[in-house]
Scaffold this active site. Structure first.
Site, short mmCIF file in Angstrom:
data_model
loop_
_atom_site.label_atom_id
_atom_site.label_comp_id
_atom_site.label_asym_id
_atom_site.label_seq_id
_atom_site.Cartn_x
_atom_site.Cartn_y
_atom_site.Cartn_z
CB CYS A 165 -0.92 -0.02 1.22
SG CYS A 165 -1.83 1.51 1.51
CB CYS A 175 0.09 2.03 4.03
SG CYS A 175 -1.60 1.41 3.84
#
Length: 298
Positions: free
Chosen positions: A34, A37
């Site tokens: 991600c 993230c």
């Protein structure tokens, strides 16, 4: 639950739920693949480190390795960031993508929750000592007040109330140069706080209302001509510099009642500065505010 899920639950209880009994836990649901993230992680880590002494900790949950936990929290997209206290989710922090946004949300939570970190413990220790310094300063003992705030500054050099009290004690002691230097040396974030504005007002008042050795000539001048508003203003300033705030407030109110906009509202402005220096929550200020309102709107 299978064995892997049981192990994940036990680890979550150990790493997240149990710490949340006494601390505010930021839960970061993330995954290695991600991108957002990875962008958010340094922000969360920086803020969590800055708030560690306030009882804030960061727990990271890899959703690929903890799919059962993510499902229990209904995590549908990542990054998802929650705050937990005493085993309960207390806020969704996912929308906070910048340091300032996250700090605002954490500050709100910390004001509402009974979290006892090192900072809160220090605040509880400092509070009665600051109150003592303020009482001594209000009683007119500038030297003793300065000594108290100097000692407090060694304990908490960046505490706004301590910094403000020390500067106001310097002003009360007549050391305006040291007060000016102390204000000039403050970081920008600290200099904007209400406590520091109160100290700045004290310095402004000291500049505009220097101490007078003998009030008798000013008192005689006002007695001889009560309509001489400049004389009344000079006397009120001198009374304020001498620490007689009741007499000073009475003089400023009398000027305002006689001519509201005299000297571009100078008397009212001095009175408002005096309110700020004394403290807007002080009962004396509340009483004087009512008198000012009666003069202006009665």
């Amino acid at each position: 639950m299978n064995e892997a899920e049981k192990a994940a639950v036990q680890a979550f209880r150990r790493d997240v739920v149990e710490p949340s009994m006494t601390q505010l836990v930021i839960i970061d649901f993330w995954a290695e693949w991600c991108g957002p993230c990875k962008a958010l992680a340094p922000v969360l880590e920086k803020v969590a480190a800055a708030y560690a002494d306030k009882g804030v900790v960061l727990a990271k949950v890899d959703t690929d390795k903890n799919q059962f936990i993510a499902a229990q929290f209904q995590v549908r997209s990542i990054p998802t960031v929650y705050a937990m206290f005493q085993g309960q989710l207390v806020a969704d922090l996912t929308s906070a993508r910048t340091e300032s946004q996250l700090r605002v949300m954490l500050d709100q939570l910390l004001r509402q929750l009974p979290i006892q970190g090192e900072a809160q413990a220090q605040e509880a220790e400092l509070e009665p000592l600051i109150a003592m310094g303020e009482e001594v300063l209000a009683a007119g003992d500038a030297a003793r007040a300065l000594s108290i705030f100097d000692q407090l500054a060694e304990m908490a050099p960046d505490h706004p109330a301590v910094v403000s009290g020390r500067i106001r004690a310097l002003v009360a002691a007549g050391d305006t140069a040291a007060a000016e230097a102390a204000i000039a040396a403050l970081p920008e974030e600290l200099a904007k706080l209400p406590d520091i504005e109160r100290a700045k007002s004290a310095l402004d008042l000291a500049r505009s209302a220097p101490a007078v050795d003998d009030l008798a000539p000013l008192e005689a001048k006002v007695a001889a001509n009560p309509d001489d508003l400049q004389a009344r203003y000079d006397l009120a300033n001198a009374q304020m510099a001498a620490g007689d705030r009741d007499a000073a407030a009475e003089g400023f109110l009398a000027i305002t009642a006689a001519e509201r906009d005299w000297n571009e509202g100078a008397a009212r402005q001095q009175l408002l500065k005096l309110f700020e220096v004394v403290g807007l929550e002080d009962p004396w200020v509340a009483q004087q505010r009512r008198k000012l309102s009666a003069v202006l709107f009665g």
